[in-house]
Design an enzyme around this catalytic site. Structure first.
Site, PDB file in Angstrom:
ATOM      1  N   ALA A  69       0.838  -1.200   0.000  1.00 53.33           N
ATOM      2  CA  ALA A  69       0.000   0.000   0.000  1.00 53.33           C
ATOM      3  C   ALA A  69       0.872   1.248   0.000  1.00 53.33           C
ATOM      4  O   ALA A  69       1.242   1.763   1.062  1.00 53.33           O
ATOM      5  CB  ALA A  69      -0.940  -0.011   1.204  1.00 53.33           C
ATOM      6  N   SER A 124       0.474   3.814  -3.064  1.00 51.70           N
ATOM      7  CA  SER A 124      -0.210   4.870  -3.825  1.00 51.70           C
ATOM      8  C   SER A 124      -1.347   5.508  -3.037  1.00 51.70           C
ATOM      9  O   SER A 124      -2.006   4.859  -2.222  1.00 51.70           O
ATOM     10  CB  SER A 124      -0.767   4.296  -5.129  1.00 51.70           C
ATOM     11  OG  SER A 124       0.267   3.858  -5.973  1.00 51.70           O
ATOM     12  N   GLY A 165       0.918   9.013  -6.647  1.00 49.85           N
ATOM     13  CA  GLY A 165       1.176   7.739  -7.303  1.00 49.85           C
ATOM     14  C   GLY A 165       2.668   7.575  -7.465  1.00 49.85           C
ATOM     15  O   GLY A 165       3.382   7.190  -6.545  1.00 49.85           O
ATOM     16  N   SER A 166       3.165   7.907  -8.649  1.00 50.94           N
ATOM     17  CA  SER A 166       4.602   7.852  -8.878  1.00 50.94           C
ATOM     18  C   SER A 166       5.343   8.927  -8.081  1.00 50.94           C
ATOM     19  O   SER A 166       6.534   8.785  -7.794  1.00 50.94           O
ATOM     20  CB  SER A 166       4.895   8.020 -10.371  1.00 50.94           C
ATOM     21  OG  SER A 166       4.313   6.974 -11.115  1.00 50.94           O
ATOM     22  N   TRP A 210      -5.727   2.304  -5.365  1.00 52.14           N
ATOM     23  CA  TRP A 210      -5.159   1.397  -6.366  1.00 52.14           C
ATOM     24  C   TRP A 210      -4.365   0.278  -5.678  1.00 52.14           C
ATOM     25  O   TRP A 210      -3.315  -0.136  -6.173  1.00 52.14           O
ATOM     26  CB  TRP A 210      -4.262   2.142  -7.360  1.00 52.14           C
ATOM     27  CG  TRP A 210      -4.943   3.261  -8.074  1.00 52.14           C
ATOM     28  CD1 TRP A 210      -4.706   4.598  -7.923  1.00 52.14           C
ATOM     29  CD2 TRP A 210      -6.006   3.157  -9.018  1.00 52.14           C
ATOM     30  NE1 TRP A 210      -5.553   5.326  -8.711  1.00 52.14           N
ATOM     31  CE2 TRP A 210      -6.362   4.471  -9.406  1.00 52.14           C
ATOM     32  CE3 TRP A 210      -6.693   2.081  -9.591  1.00 52.14           C
ATOM     33  CZ2 TRP A 210      -7.364   4.734 -10.316  1.00 52.14           C
ATOM     34  CZ3 TRP A 210      -7.695   2.349 -10.505  1.00 52.14           C
ATOM     35  CH2 TRP A 210      -8.014   3.657 -10.866  1.00 52.14           C
ATOM     36  N   GLN A 260      -5.241  -7.885 -34.377  1.00 58.16           N
ATOM     37  CA  GLN A 260      -5.473  -7.516 -35.770  1.00 58.16           C
ATOM     38  C   GLN A 260      -5.474  -8.750 -36.669  1.00 58.16           C
ATOM     39  O   GLN A 260      -6.301  -8.865 -37.584  1.00 58.16           O
ATOM     40  CB  GLN A 260      -4.398  -6.526 -36.227  1.00 58.16           C
ATOM     41  CG  GLN A 260      -4.735  -5.770 -37.494  1.00 58.16           C
ATOM     42  CD  GLN A 260      -5.828  -4.730 -37.286  1.00 58.16           C
ATOM     43  OE1 GLN A 260      -6.198  -4.416 -36.155  1.00 58.16           O
ATOM     44  NE2 GLN A 260      -6.368  -4.209 -38.382  1.00 58.16           N
ATOM     45  N   GLY A 304     -12.214  -9.901 -36.587  1.00 62.26           N
ATOM     46  CA  GLY A 304     -13.353  -9.729 -35.691  1.00 62.26           C
ATOM     47  C   GLY A 304     -13.266 -10.581 -34.441  1.00 62.26           C
ATOM     48  O   GLY A 304     -13.682 -10.161 -33.358  1.00 62.26           O
ATOM     49  N   GLU A 322       3.223   0.133 -11.098  1.00 64.22           N
ATOM     50  CA  GLU A 322       4.632   0.091 -10.681  1.00 64.22           C
ATOM     51  C   GLU A 322       5.491   1.062 -11.502  1.00 64.22           C
ATOM     52  O   GLU A 322       6.642   0.801 -11.824  1.00 64.22           O
ATOM     53  CB  GLU A 322       5.192  -1.329 -10.729  1.00 64.22           C
ATOM     54  CG  GLU A 322       4.639  -2.197  -9.607  1.00 64.22           C
ATOM     55  CD  GLU A 322       5.384  -3.497  -9.414  1.00 64.22           C
ATOM     56  OE1 GLU A 322       6.632  -3.497  -9.459  1.00 64.22           O
ATOM     57  OE2 GLU A 322       4.718  -4.527  -9.210  1.00 64.22           O
ATOM     58  N   GLU A 373       6.015   6.692 -18.865  1.00 57.58           N
ATOM     59  CA  GLU A 373       6.635   8.006 -18.841  1.00 57.58           C
ATOM     60  C   GLU A 373       7.553   8.177 -17.630  1.00 57.58           C
ATOM     61  O   GLU A 373       8.602   8.831 -17.708  1.00 57.58           O
ATOM     62  CB  GLU A 373       5.547   9.087 -18.837  1.00 57.58           C
ATOM     63  CG  GLU A 373       4.735   9.157 -20.123  1.00 57.58           C
ATOM     64  CD  GLU A 373       3.709   8.042 -20.273  1.00 57.58           C
ATOM     65  OE1 GLU A 373       3.149   7.886 -21.368  1.00 57.58           O
ATOM     66  OE2 GLU A 373       3.456   7.305 -19.274  1.00 57.58           O
TER      67      GLU A 373
END
Length: 391
Positions: free
Chosen positions: A133, A135, A140-141, A165, A345, A349, A372, A376
């Site tokens: 625990a 976040s 967060g980051s 989260w 792809q 379908g 985690e 970015e």
């Protein structure tokens, strides 16, 4: 049949190959009934933790032979191979294993003898479910923004604040909780401490269950005058940031390995489909566009695997791997997203039909690019480490 040729790479020892092949066989026999859609994820995850404990696999998630671990220290390469293999078979099985390791990692690395003997054997045999625990709604980051606070009152610490989260939130037997023990106005990574909080502790509340595209137990927790014994402090007061980062350095690399597992499964499904699907009087696999896509998928998987197991090998060699783990996590999750998208792809379908393997993989991989440390953030970590080397 899964190709295990990569186990001959020099990153591995013979025991790693044995481990991966034994787990692969076990997974075929014990995970065929696990599905990630339209199930009671709480019940499934509880059952998977028990099943993995009974199979002896959770022993690799903790450190210390005397506390039920497979070895004295956590073997990062073993953790990665286990996560890759489980992810290839069932995403929820990978999740269940990973959270036992992440949730107890701080105890394995920094816990007192009493803390280790109390919790690690139960994590290793699957009788206690762990959670990590860190976040918060506004942190967060950016760990420096953490607001959950702990104050000392005699022989206890009292926690107030929220966490969100939190994987295994609502089903965990205990949480490793990071809270600010320094001055409330101090916005830095200093003054943070780590605590073991039993899930039954008064003042710990399940505030909200969170539903995401790849379902697993996830929740927001509230701490309201939650009192824990002083002995629940992990390491020294103020060491929480160090505890969290060291734990993440182990398990961030294993996130990359889980992404590899998802990507390998996607490639396997795509190969089978391409060689069986009739199209314009040929098979889908006969077209050069298909062959180019399959080749690109294989290339991305091998490139990510090399980065992943380099990071794991370096850590097992005693090296600091902050940069290498970030590179592995970034490359493996981003490339797995592309590989799985290509598989969808190729299925046309069917690829977006609920319940299809590649559709489930598409939902599974999206989260890995965020938790985690989002992609970015990994870029920032890599750049910071590069600049530090040159200063």
């Amino acid at each position: 049949m899964m190709d295990h040729d990569y186990l001959e790479w020099p990153f591995f020892e013979a025991r790693h190959g044995v481990l991966a092949r034994e787990l692969d066989a076990w997974a075929v026999a014990h995970l065929a009934d696990v599905h990630g859609a339209d199930v009671d994820v709480d019940a499934v995850c509880r059952a998977l933790v028990a099943r993995l404990g009974q199979g002896g696999w959770l022993r690799h998630a903790v450190g210390g032979l005397e506390h039920g671990g497979a070895q004295d220290a956590i073997d990062t390469r073993a953790i990665c191979l286990i996560r890759e293999t489980l992810a290839r078979h069932a995403g929820l099985a990978d999740f269940a294993f990973a959270m036992q390791g992440l949730g107890s990692g701080a105890i394995s690395l920094f816990g007192s003898s009493a803390q280790r003997s109390t919790w690690l054997p139960r994590v290793a045999d699957g009788s206690a479910i762990a959670a990590f625990a860190l976040s918060e709604p506004d942190a967060g980051s950016d760990v420096a923004a953490l607001q959950c606070a702990a104050r000392r009152e005699g022989e206890a610490w009292v926690l107030d604040g929220e966490k969100t989260w939190i994987s295994n939130g609502g089903i965990a037997d205990f949480y490793v909780v990071f809270a600010r023990t320094g001055e409330p106005a101090e916005r830095s990574s200093r003054g943070i401490s780590a605590f073991i909080v039993d899930a039954a502790t008064p003042g710990l509340e399940l505030a909200e269950r969170i539903d995401v595209i790849a379902p697993h137990p996830l929740a927001r927790l509230r701490f309201n005058g939650c009192r824990v014994p002083a002995a629940c402090l992990i390491g020294a007061e103020g060491d929480g940031f160090k505890v969290a980062m060291a734990t993440l350095d182990v398990f961030r690399t294993s996130v990359a390995a889980a992404a590899l597992g998802f990507a390998r499964r996607a490639l396997g499904e795509a190969l089978k489909h391409a060689q069986a699907r009739p199209m314009f009087g040929k098979l889908l696999a006969d077209f050069q566009l298909t062959q180019a896509k399959l080749a690109q998928m294989a290339l991305e998987i091998d490139a990510a695997a090399l980065l992943t197991y380099r990071a794991a090998w370096l850590r097992d060699s005693g090296k600091r791997v902050t940069k290498e783990a970030a590179m592995a996590k970034l490359a493996a999750t981003e490339s797995a997203q592309r590989v799985i998208d290509s598989a969808v792809q190729l299925f046309g379908g069917l690829g977006v039909q609920r319940g299809q393997v590649v559709e489930g993989l598409y939902r599974e991989i999206r989260a890995l690019r965020i938790y985690e440390g989002a992609s970015e953030v990994q870029l920032l970590i890599i750049a910071r480490e590069l600049l530090a080397q040159e200063s």
